[in-house]
Scaffold this motif. Structure first.
Motif, PDB file in Angstrom:
ATOM      1  N   GLU A  17      53.302  12.042  82.427  1.00  0.00           N
ATOM      2  CA  GLU A  17      52.902  12.691  81.315  1.00  0.00           C
ATOM      3  C   GLU A  17      51.755  13.303  80.261  1.00  0.00           C
ATOM      4  OE1 GLU A  17      54.040   8.272  80.160  1.00  0.00           O
ATOM      5  OE2 GLU A  17      52.233   7.905  80.562  1.00  0.00           O
ATOM      6  N   LYS A  18      50.662  12.727  80.782  1.00  0.00           N
ATOM      7  CA  LYS A  18      49.309  12.648  80.005  1.00  0.00           C
ATOM      8  C   LYS A  18      48.859  14.275  79.803  1.00  0.00           C
ATOM      9  CE  LYS A  18      47.169   8.301  80.929  1.00  0.00           C
ATOM     10  NZ  LYS A  18      47.718   8.196  82.100  1.00  0.00           N
ATOM     11  N   ARG A  19      48.944  14.968  81.157  1.00  0.00           N
ATOM     12  CA  ARG A  19      48.765  16.772  81.361  1.00  0.00           C
ATOM     13  C   ARG A  19      50.239  16.872  80.218  1.00  0.00           C
ATOM     14  NH1 ARG A  19      48.896  18.400  87.899  1.00  0.00           N
ATOM     15  NH2 ARG A  19      47.076  19.636  86.510  1.00  0.00           N
ATOM     16  N   LEU A  48      42.237  13.013  79.315  1.00  0.00           N
ATOM     17  CA  LEU A  48      43.149  12.907  78.581  1.00  0.00           C
ATOM     18  C   LEU A  48      44.026  11.926  78.693  1.00  0.00           C
ATOM     19  CD1 LEU A  48      45.646  15.234  81.793  1.00  0.00           C
ATOM     20  CD2 LEU A  48      44.520  15.424  79.154  1.00  0.00           C
ATOM     21  N   GLU A  49      43.995  11.326  77.319  1.00  0.00           N
ATOM     22  CA  GLU A  49      44.666  10.064  76.980  1.00  0.00           C
ATOM     23  C   GLU A  49      46.343  10.379  76.314  1.00  0.00           C
ATOM     24  OE1 GLU A  49      41.500   8.439  74.891  1.00  0.00           O
ATOM     25  OE2 GLU A  49      40.562   8.883  76.563  1.00  0.00           O
ATOM     26  N   LEU A  50      47.359   9.116  76.754  1.00  0.00           N
ATOM     27  CA  LEU A  50      48.350   9.324  76.207  1.00  0.00           C
ATOM     28  C   LEU A  50      48.332   8.187  75.023  1.00  0.00           C
ATOM     29  CD1 LEU A  50      51.320  11.376  75.660  1.00  0.00           C
ATOM     30  CD2 LEU A  50      52.082   9.515  77.346  1.00  0.00           C
ATOM     31  N   TYR A  57      51.990  15.911  78.255  1.00  0.00           N
ATOM     32  CA  TYR A  57      51.571  15.648  77.151  1.00  0.00           C
ATOM     33  C   TYR A  57      50.772  17.088  76.381  1.00  0.00           C
ATOM     34  CZ  TYR A  57      50.650  13.613  72.271  1.00  0.00           C
ATOM     35  OH  TYR A  57      50.415  13.274  70.809  1.00  0.00           O
ATOM     36  N   TRP A  58      49.698  16.855  76.695  1.00  0.00           N
ATOM     37  CA  TRP A  58      48.271  17.920  76.129  1.00  0.00           C
ATOM     38  C   TRP A  58      48.700  18.860  76.705  1.00  0.00           C
ATOM     39  CZ3 TRP A  58      45.410  15.879  73.352  1.00  0.00           C
ATOM     40  CH2 TRP A  58      44.841  14.353  72.494  1.00  0.00           C
ATOM     41  N   ARG A 108      49.678   5.142  73.621  1.00  0.00           N
ATOM     42  CA  ARG A 108      50.797   4.107  74.296  1.00  0.00           C
ATOM     43  C   ARG A 108      52.233   3.544  74.395  1.00  0.00           C
ATOM     44  NH1 ARG A 108      50.542  -2.546  75.195  1.00  0.00           N
ATOM     45  NH2 ARG A 108      48.428  -2.080  73.654  1.00  0.00           N
ATOM     46  N   CYS A 128      54.863   8.571  85.046  1.00  0.00           N
ATOM     47  CA  CYS A 128      54.035   7.478  84.826  1.00  0.00           C
ATOM     48  C   CYS A 128      52.395   9.142  85.432  1.00  0.00           C
ATOM     49  CB  CYS A 128      53.850   7.118  85.913  1.00  0.00           C
ATOM     50  SG  CYS A 128      54.225   5.886  84.060  1.00  0.00           S
ATOM     51  N   GLU A 187      55.208  15.243  71.392  1.00  0.00           N
ATOM     52  CA  GLU A 187      56.083  14.120  71.861  1.00  0.00           C
ATOM     53  C   GLU A 187      57.734  14.608  71.946  1.00  0.00           C
ATOM     54  OE1 GLU A 187      56.074  10.584  69.511  1.00  0.00           O
ATOM     55  OE2 GLU A 187      57.461   9.312  70.703  1.00  0.00           O
ATOM     56  N   ALA A 234      54.298   6.802  75.511  1.00  0.00           N
ATOM     57  CA  ALA A 234      54.529   6.400  76.491  1.00  0.00           C
ATOM     58  C   ALA A 234      55.734   5.699  76.040  1.00  0.00           C
ATOM     59  CB  ALA A 234      53.885   6.027  77.993  1.00  0.00           C
TER      60      ALA A 234
END
Ligand SMILES: [Zn+2]
Lengths: 235, 91
Positions: A47-49, B57-59, A51-52, B61, A44, A65, B64
């Motif tokens: 994951e965002k960083r 930064l957004e993922l 992914y980007w 949903r 948690c 992804e 995730a």
């Protein structure tokens, strides 16, 4: 080039950043003992960083992804071997970058390496957009528009510059961490960063530079009143 | 007096404050007399501010969720549990 320095200087790590790393260390320890929730927390947090970063490198959502998943699977597989020499985030980013590169080679061979690697010399770069920018470019466009433009700018960079720029200026990693994650030297990191920043600036300049009228006004302001007799308003 | 080309080479280090005080002094002296380089430095700096301010930064949903599901499914096969007798523990 006498003045050129190349010493390793640790950048100051912000309190928030080190607090995050400290929390990570504890979570890693628990995950290593088999605590699933601790690993989930790490996911948690990062994951965002991840992914980007991979999205920035691959520029494709489906690929990003897939690489995101592969990276965390790999991290899970090797978590017990992680000894904490680097921060967890740096270690994870390194895994993600390697996964992204592997994917590029596998599915888009030939598209990158040769094209990008030879451009590693920023001395040939000459900025062309030399007009000043308006004071507040943010006001020139809506937030969403700005984000899109910046994304386009990042995507316009050749891969080797994009990687460095993403890690250094978007993710705010240090030169040392960036070099480590990319497997290049610190001096190569700095060289590429310079080029990346100049290219970013060049891309954005046409969108933010002063209009002809604003430039004229600014020049008048700098040099004082024009010498045209009787004219108080220069325009 | 250092030249414009040298400023171009050092812009990035200058912005990061990663140069010697002596070089810094020389750069600033140059900038004081060269509008072209001043614009270059300022707009490069502005570029970095814009990126930093707008890098949100957004993922999605679903992304995730799919990640968590995959990790859950693979946990048993990928994670090697520590030995139960605690031999590995430091104390
Ligand atoms: Zn100059």
């Amino acid at each position: 080039m006498r003045n050129r320095i190349d010493i390793v200087r640790e950048e100051p790590i912000s309190i928030a950043k080190s607090a995050e790393a400290e929390g990570d260390a504890e979570l890693v320890r628990r995950a290593q003992q088999g605590e699933k929730e601790a690993f989930a927390m790490l996911v948690c947090r990062h994951e965002k960083r991840v992914y980007w970063i991979v999205q920035g490198i691959l520029q494709n959502q489906a690929d990003a992804e897939e690489v995101l998943q592969e990276s965390f699977l790999k991290a899970l597989k090797h978590i017990r071997g992680f000894r904490g020499e680097a921060r967890f985030s740096t270690w994870l980013i390194q895994i993600a970058i390697n996964e992204a590169r592997m994917r590029q080679r596998k599915y888009r061979p030939g598209l990158y390496d040769s094209l990008d690697e030879e451009r590693d010399d920023p001395s040939g770069f000459r900025p062309r957009e030399l007009a000043d920018w308006r004071a507040n470019p943010e006001e020139a466009m809506a937030k969403e528009e700005m984000r899109l433009l910046l994304q386009q700018a990042i995507h316009s960079l050749p891969k080797i510059y994009r990687e460095v720029f993403l890690l250094r200026d978007a993710e705010r990693l240090s030169n040392q961490e960036t070099a480590g994650a990319l497997g290049i030297s610190i001096s190569a990191t700095k060289t590429r960063l310079l080029r990346a920043r100049l290219m970013m600036r060049e891309f954005l300049a046409p969108h933010f530079k002063l209009s002809w009228r604003e430039r004229l006004l600014a020049r008048v302001k700098r040099r004082g009143r024009p010498r045209m007799g009787g004219h108080h308003d220069p325009l | 007096m250092i030249r414009c080309e040298e400023i171009l080479r050092e812009i990035s280090n200058y912005i990061d404050q990663d140069i010697t005080p002596e070089l810094r002094r020389q750069v600033e002296q140059h900038l004081g007399g060269c509008r072209r380089c001043t614009v270059l430095v300022n707009t490069t700096r502005k570029t970095l501010t814009l990126v930093a301010d707008n890098y949100v930064l957004e993922l999605p949903r679903e992304v995730a969720e799919r990640l968590m599901n995959r990790l859950n499914a693979c946990w048993g096969t990928l994670f090697i549990p520590p030995p139960e007798n605690g031999l590995e523990r430091e104390r």
